[in-house]
Write a protein that holds these residues in place. Structure first.
Motif, PDB file in Angstrom:
ATOM      1  N   ILE A 233      25.200  -9.388 -14.281  1.00  0.00           N
ATOM      2  CA  ILE A 233      24.852 -10.273 -13.165  1.00  0.00           C
ATOM      3  C   ILE A 233      24.919 -11.703 -13.487  1.00  0.00           C
ATOM      4  CG2 ILE A 233      23.459  -8.345 -12.013  1.00  0.00           C
ATOM      5  CD1 ILE A 233      21.171  -9.780 -13.321  1.00  0.00           C
ATOM      6  N   ASP A 234      24.970 -11.917 -15.005  1.00  0.00           N
ATOM      7  CA  ASP A 234      25.271 -13.394 -15.644  1.00  0.00           C
ATOM      8  C   ASP A 234      26.094 -13.278 -16.662  1.00  0.00           C
ATOM      9  OD1 ASP A 234      25.205 -16.085 -15.572  1.00  0.00           O
ATOM     10  OD2 ASP A 234      23.080 -16.157 -15.686  1.00  0.00           O
ATOM     11  N   LEU A 235      26.643 -14.206 -16.934  1.00  0.00           N
ATOM     12  CA  LEU A 235      27.572 -14.518 -18.192  1.00  0.00           C
ATOM     13  C   LEU A 235      27.153 -15.885 -18.841  1.00  0.00           C
ATOM     14  CD1 LEU A 235      30.835 -12.815 -17.680  1.00  0.00           C
ATOM     15  CD2 LEU A 235      28.882 -11.712 -19.309  1.00  0.00           C
ATOM     16  N   VAL A 236      26.069 -16.166 -19.891  1.00  0.00           N
ATOM     17  CA  VAL A 236      25.940 -17.322 -20.242  1.00  0.00           C
ATOM     18  C   VAL A 236      26.357 -17.808 -21.341  1.00  0.00           C
ATOM     19  CG1 VAL A 236      23.617 -18.501 -20.838  1.00  0.00           C
ATOM     20  CG2 VAL A 236      23.718 -16.636 -19.155  1.00  0.00           C
ATOM     21  N   GLU A 237      27.217 -18.690 -21.541  1.00  0.00           N
ATOM     22  CA  GLU A 237      27.614 -19.704 -22.760  1.00  0.00           C
ATOM     23  C   GLU A 237      26.883 -20.430 -23.340  1.00  0.00           C
ATOM     24  OE1 GLU A 237      31.492 -21.210 -22.459  1.00  0.00           O
ATOM     25  OE2 GLU A 237      32.458 -19.677 -21.132  1.00  0.00           O
ATOM     26  N   THR A 238      26.392 -19.973 -24.580  1.00  0.00           N
ATOM     27  CA  THR A 238      25.347 -21.113 -25.282  1.00  0.00           C
ATOM     28  C   THR A 238      25.745 -22.245 -25.764  1.00  0.00           C
ATOM     29  OG1 THR A 238      25.758 -19.927 -27.549  1.00  0.00           O
ATOM     30  CG2 THR A 238      24.183 -18.712 -26.097  1.00  0.00           C
ATOM     31  N   GLY A 239      26.980 -22.417 -26.125  1.00  0.00           N
ATOM     32  CA  GLY A 239      27.484 -23.713 -26.530  1.00  0.00           C
ATOM     33  C   GLY A 239      26.857 -23.963 -28.028  1.00  0.00           C
ATOM     34  N   TRP A 240      26.645 -23.133 -28.859  1.00  0.00           N
ATOM     35  CA  TRP A 240      26.185 -23.508 -30.292  1.00  0.00           C
ATOM     36  C   TRP A 240      27.592 -23.682 -31.086  1.00  0.00           C
ATOM     37  CZ3 TRP A 240      22.066 -24.626 -28.249  1.00  0.00           C
ATOM     38  CH2 TRP A 240      21.158 -23.696 -27.776  1.00  0.00           C
ATOM     39  N   PRO A 241      27.251 -24.476 -32.195  1.00  0.00           N
ATOM     40  CA  PRO A 241      28.356 -24.496 -33.228  1.00  0.00           C
ATOM     41  C   PRO A 241      28.409 -23.199 -33.998  1.00  0.00           C
ATOM     42  CG  PRO A 241      26.361 -25.899 -33.819  1.00  0.00           C
ATOM     43  CD  PRO A 241      26.122 -25.476 -32.335  1.00  0.00           C
ATOM     44  N   LYS A 242      29.622 -22.960 -34.635  1.00  0.00           N
ATOM     45  CA  LYS A 242      29.698 -21.667 -35.191  1.00  0.00           C
ATOM     46  C   LYS A 242      28.767 -21.585 -36.573  1.00  0.00           C
ATOM     47  CE  LYS A 242      32.856 -18.142 -36.503  1.00  0.00           C
ATOM     48  NZ  LYS A 242      34.399 -17.761 -36.280  1.00  0.00           N
ATOM     49  N   ASP A 243      28.477 -22.906 -37.267  1.00  0.00           N
ATOM     50  CA  ASP A 243      27.529 -22.756 -38.256  1.00  0.00           C
ATOM     51  C   ASP A 243      26.065 -22.765 -38.036  1.00  0.00           C
ATOM     52  OD1 ASP A 243      27.426 -25.268 -37.352  1.00  0.00           O
ATOM     53  OD2 ASP A 243      27.556 -26.189 -39.334  1.00  0.00           O
ATOM     54  N   ARG A 244      25.866 -22.207 -36.843  1.00  0.00           N
ATOM     55  CA  ARG A 244      24.245 -22.176 -36.705  1.00  0.00           C
ATOM     56  C   ARG A 244      23.490 -21.286 -37.248  1.00  0.00           C
ATOM     57  NH1 ARG A 244      27.647 -19.753 -32.757  1.00  0.00           N
ATOM     58  NH2 ARG A 244      27.173 -17.475 -32.157  1.00  0.00           N
TER      59      ARG A 244
ATOM     60  N   ALA B 108      19.094 -13.034 -28.549  1.00  0.00           N
ATOM     61  CA  ALA B 108      20.582 -13.275 -27.990  1.00  0.00           C
ATOM     62  C   ALA B 108      20.894 -14.592 -27.821  1.00  0.00           C
ATOM     63  CB  ALA B 108      20.299 -12.359 -26.724  1.00  0.00           C
ATOM     64  N   ALA B 109      19.877 -15.559 -27.544  1.00  0.00           N
ATOM     65  CA  ALA B 109      20.215 -16.888 -27.521  1.00  0.00           C
ATOM     66  C   ALA B 109      20.422 -17.610 -28.905  1.00  0.00           C
ATOM     67  CB  ALA B 109      19.055 -17.541 -26.762  1.00  0.00           C
ATOM     68  N   MET B 110      19.820 -17.150 -29.635  1.00  0.00           N
ATOM     69  CA  MET B 110      20.149 -17.548 -31.030  1.00  0.00           C
ATOM     70  C   MET B 110      21.269 -17.217 -31.627  1.00  0.00           C
ATOM     71  SD  MET B 110      17.878 -17.317 -34.532  1.00  0.00           S
ATOM     72  CE  MET B 110      18.951 -16.304 -35.739  1.00  0.00           C
ATOM     73  N   LEU B 111      21.824 -15.971 -31.605  1.00  0.00           N
ATOM     74  CA  LEU B 111      22.794 -15.446 -32.074  1.00  0.00           C
ATOM     75  C   LEU B 111      24.300 -15.575 -31.521  1.00  0.00           C
ATOM     76  CD1 LEU B 111      21.167 -11.995 -33.359  1.00  0.00           C
ATOM     77  CD2 LEU B 111      21.804 -13.935 -34.737  1.00  0.00           C
ATOM     78  N   SER B 112      24.249 -15.772 -30.120  1.00  0.00           N
ATOM     79  CA  SER B 112      25.362 -15.539 -29.627  1.00  0.00           C
ATOM     80  C   SER B 112      26.154 -16.716 -29.198  1.00  0.00           C
ATOM     81  CB  SER B 112      25.230 -14.567 -28.102  1.00  0.00           C
ATOM     82  OG  SER B 112      24.231 -13.718 -28.656  1.00  0.00           O
ATOM     83  N   ASP B 113      27.665 -16.555 -29.041  1.00  0.00           N
ATOM     84  CA  ASP B 113      28.534 -17.350 -28.164  1.00  0.00           C
ATOM     85  C   ASP B 113      28.282 -17.376 -26.929  1.00  0.00           C
ATOM     86  OD1 ASP B 113      29.725 -18.783 -30.508  1.00  0.00           O
ATOM     87  OD2 ASP B 113      30.955 -16.636 -30.506  1.00  0.00           O
ATOM     88  N   ARG B 114      28.104 -15.955 -26.454  1.00  0.00           N
ATOM     89  CA  ARG B 114      27.921 -15.629 -24.887  1.00  0.00           C
ATOM     90  C   ARG B 114      26.914 -14.481 -24.851  1.00  0.00           C
ATOM     91  NH1 ARG B 114      32.484 -13.741 -21.266  1.00  0.00           N
ATOM     92  NH2 ARG B 114      33.226 -12.623 -23.218  1.00  0.00           N
ATOM     93  N   VAL B 115      26.366 -14.580 -23.635  1.00  0.00           N
ATOM     94  CA  VAL B 115      25.103 -13.487 -23.560  1.00  0.00           C
ATOM     95  C   VAL B 115      25.675 -12.918 -22.229  1.00  0.00           C
ATOM     96  CG1 VAL B 115      22.666 -12.623 -23.244  1.00  0.00           C
ATOM     97  CG2 VAL B 115      23.373 -14.868 -24.937  1.00  0.00           C
TER      98      VAL B 115
END
Length: 260
Positions: A218-229, A200-207
């Motif tokens: 209970i939580d919405l987590v923005e990963t902040g990764w670039p799109k070309d990850r 989930a952490a590797m692939l997502s914009d948000r989890v």
């Protein structure tokens, strides 16, 4: 403001019976067009139920769902493709015919079928196996066939229910890279259900982190990764911070789910 591609409002799902099971909600969710959104949560929290409801495969007990501004009810809307964890390939069909199956059933022109199938098979790295049968393929390759069969339908939103759950860690990482490439190439919106926090952490914009049953966010987590990850992101120090937050939110809920 990003365009909302799919939304859920006041959604609950209660399975009737002598002892009704309140599986899901109430919950609200907005998914932006082109977003990669993952859902994690304890076993039995309603993750797959959420996907089924969003896909129109199961009706909510309460609440409303919209895809591209139109209500979702009773069937999978045009423009949504679904990939499940179970190997859904037909063992009596070749890779080519498995990928072509949905298009043929929909009555698509033969020339268009040939064009789309050739592209999807090539994109998923299956060109050398087009005439093979599922029994001749590894688990990872069979899952590529299932994804290719969805890809040829050109969905604008792809829903995936733990598609790599049966694969080993290394294969899951490589399949994740393929999924990210597919997401970038098609500009589709993706919702992924997974039990793996690193996935989930590797692939997502948000989890979205769900509670124990009945599942709520209970939580919405923005990963902040670039799109070309890609999977190299797991070596980024920030990756540990994301997975750490996910587990911090999830640990107590997971203990509830196992009765501790």
């Amino acid at each position: 403001m990003p365009e909302i591609h799919a939304s859920m409002r006041g959604i609950t799902r209660v399975y009737p019976g002598a002892k009704p099971v309140h599986a899901l909600g109430p919950l609200n969710l907005d998914i932006a067009r082109g977003e990669f959104f993952a859902v994690v949560g304890p076993s039995g929290c309603g993750k797959s139920t959420l996907l089924d409801v969003l896909a129109g495969l199961s009706a909510p007990s309460e609440g409303t769902i919209a895809f591209e501004g139109k209500p979702v009810a009773g069937q999978v809307p045009d423009g949504i493709g679904v990939v499940f964890q179970e190997d859904a390939s037909f063992p009596w069909l070749t890779v080519h015919d498995n990928v072509a199956f949905g298009l043929r059933r929909a009555g698509v022109d033969a020339g268009e079928i040939a064009r789309r199938v050739e592209y999807a098979i090539g994109f998923m790295g299956l060109r050398d196996f087009a005439k093979a049968y599922p029994a001749q393929l590894s688990g990872g390759m069979r899952q590529r066939v299932c994804i290719a069969r969805t890809l040829v339908l050109q969905p604008r939103m792809i829903l995936l229910d733990e598609p790599f759950g049966a694969l080993d860690q290394q294969t899951r990482l490589l399949m994740g890279d393929e999924l990210l490439r597919l997401w970038r190439e098609t500009n589709a919106t993706v919702l992924l259900i997974t039990h793996a926090l690193d996935e989930a952490a590797m692939l997502s914009d948000r989890v979205g982190v769900m509670s124990a049953r009945p599942g709520r966010f209970i939580d919405l987590v923005e990963t902040g990764w670039p799109k070309d990850r890609d999977s190299r992101i797991v070596s980024d120090p920030a990756f540990g911070a994301v997975t750490g937050r996910l587990w911090s939110s999830l640990r107590a809920e997971s203990m509830k789910a196992i009765g501790r």
